[in-house]
Design an enzyme around this catalytic site. Structure first.
Site, PDB file in Angstrom:
ATOM      1  N   ARG A  63       0.864  -1.110   0.100  1.00  0.00           N
ATOM      2  CA  ARG A  63      -0.022   0.097  -0.036  1.00  0.00           C
ATOM      3  C   ARG A  63       0.828   1.186   0.095  1.00  0.00           C
ATOM      4  O   ARG A  63       0.435   2.378  -0.550  1.00  0.00           O
ATOM      5  CB  ARG A  63      -1.001   0.008   1.125  1.00  0.00           C
ATOM      6  CG  ARG A  63      -2.089  -0.815   0.911  1.00  0.00           C
ATOM      7  CD  ARG A  63      -2.871  -1.155   1.948  1.00  0.00           C
ATOM      8  NE  ARG A  63      -2.629  -1.514   3.235  1.00  0.00           N
ATOM      9  CZ  ARG A  63      -2.164  -2.639   3.906  1.00  0.00           C
ATOM     10  NH1 ARG A  63      -2.594  -3.778   3.005  1.00  0.00           N
ATOM     11  NH2 ARG A  63      -1.594  -2.952   4.899  1.00  0.00           N
ATOM     12  N   GLU A 100       2.992  -6.800  13.770  1.00  0.00           N
ATOM     13  CA  GLU A 100       2.268  -6.954  14.920  1.00  0.00           C
ATOM     14  C   GLU A 100       1.545  -8.486  14.642  1.00  0.00           C
ATOM     15  O   GLU A 100       0.973  -8.820  15.659  1.00  0.00           O
ATOM     16  CB  GLU A 100       1.140  -5.992  14.924  1.00  0.00           C
ATOM     17  CG  GLU A 100       0.162  -5.684  13.725  1.00  0.00           C
ATOM     18  CD  GLU A 100       0.906  -4.572  12.872  1.00  0.00           C
ATOM     19  OE1 GLU A 100       0.253  -3.631  12.110  1.00  0.00           O
ATOM     20  OE2 GLU A 100       1.999  -4.600  12.754  1.00  0.00           O
TER      21      GLU A 100
END
Length: 182
Positions: A63, A100
């Site tokens: 992205r 994460e």
């Protein structure tokens, strides 16, 4: 065009429990579907960096490519692509990092930068900072420096922006979300 953070935030869709339970994914797809919002985002970054002294723009897979390529084009700067493992065809440098969600490997073509180059790094979001920290290590391994790390979204509670600042890399984000914010 006047920057409107509230309008920008309304175009970032929260997706609960993606990619795993307990995570709220910040989907920028609606933002990119709005020509007005995309222009507002691009113009905001262009205004910030148009007179800045750096030589290259780097963009994170995938992205980060969206906004990084627009800004590289508008500022007439070379674009460096940082990719997930196995996506680049020539000699690469690689750096592992924690996300994460787990561990990953970031790669860049070994001949992308030279000693003395200065790089503005783009991603869509700064969370734990793992991807951008790995990119910064790769930039430095090639003898270049990081001018700044920029993103559309910051998730300050996850500490990524602070980690970058702690190693001397300034950060800039257009908006931020608290983890509990819907």
């Amino acid at each position: 065009m006047i920057f409107d953070e509230f309008n920008l935030k309304t175009l970032i869709r929260p997706v609960p429990d993606f990619p795993k339970p307990g995570v709220v994914f910040r989907d920028i797809t609606p933002l990119f579907q709005s020509p007005r919002a995309l222009r507002m985002v691009a113009d905001s970054f262009i205004q910030r960096y148009v007179e800045s002294d750096f030589s290259h723009i780097a963009a994170m897979d995938a992205r980060g490519f969206l906004i990084g390529s627009i800004i590289a084009y508008e500022l007439n700067k070379p674009l460096i692509l940082f990719r997930k493992q196995g996506k680049l065809p020539a000699d690469v440098l690689a750096e592992s990092y924690q996300t994460e969600y787990g561990e990953a490997l970031l790669e860049v073509h070994a001949d992308s930068l030279c000693e003395g180059d200065s790089v503005l790094i783009f991603d869509d979001l700064i969370a734990t900072g793992g991807t951008l920290l790995a990119a910064a290590r790769l930039v430095r391994r090639m003898g270049a420096s990081v001018h700044e790390a920029a993103a559309i979204i910051d998730l300050p509670e996850l500490g990524g922006s602070q980690k970058l600042q702690d190693i001397g890399i300034p950060t800039f984000c257009l908006t931020a979300f608290e983890l509990s914010e819907r």
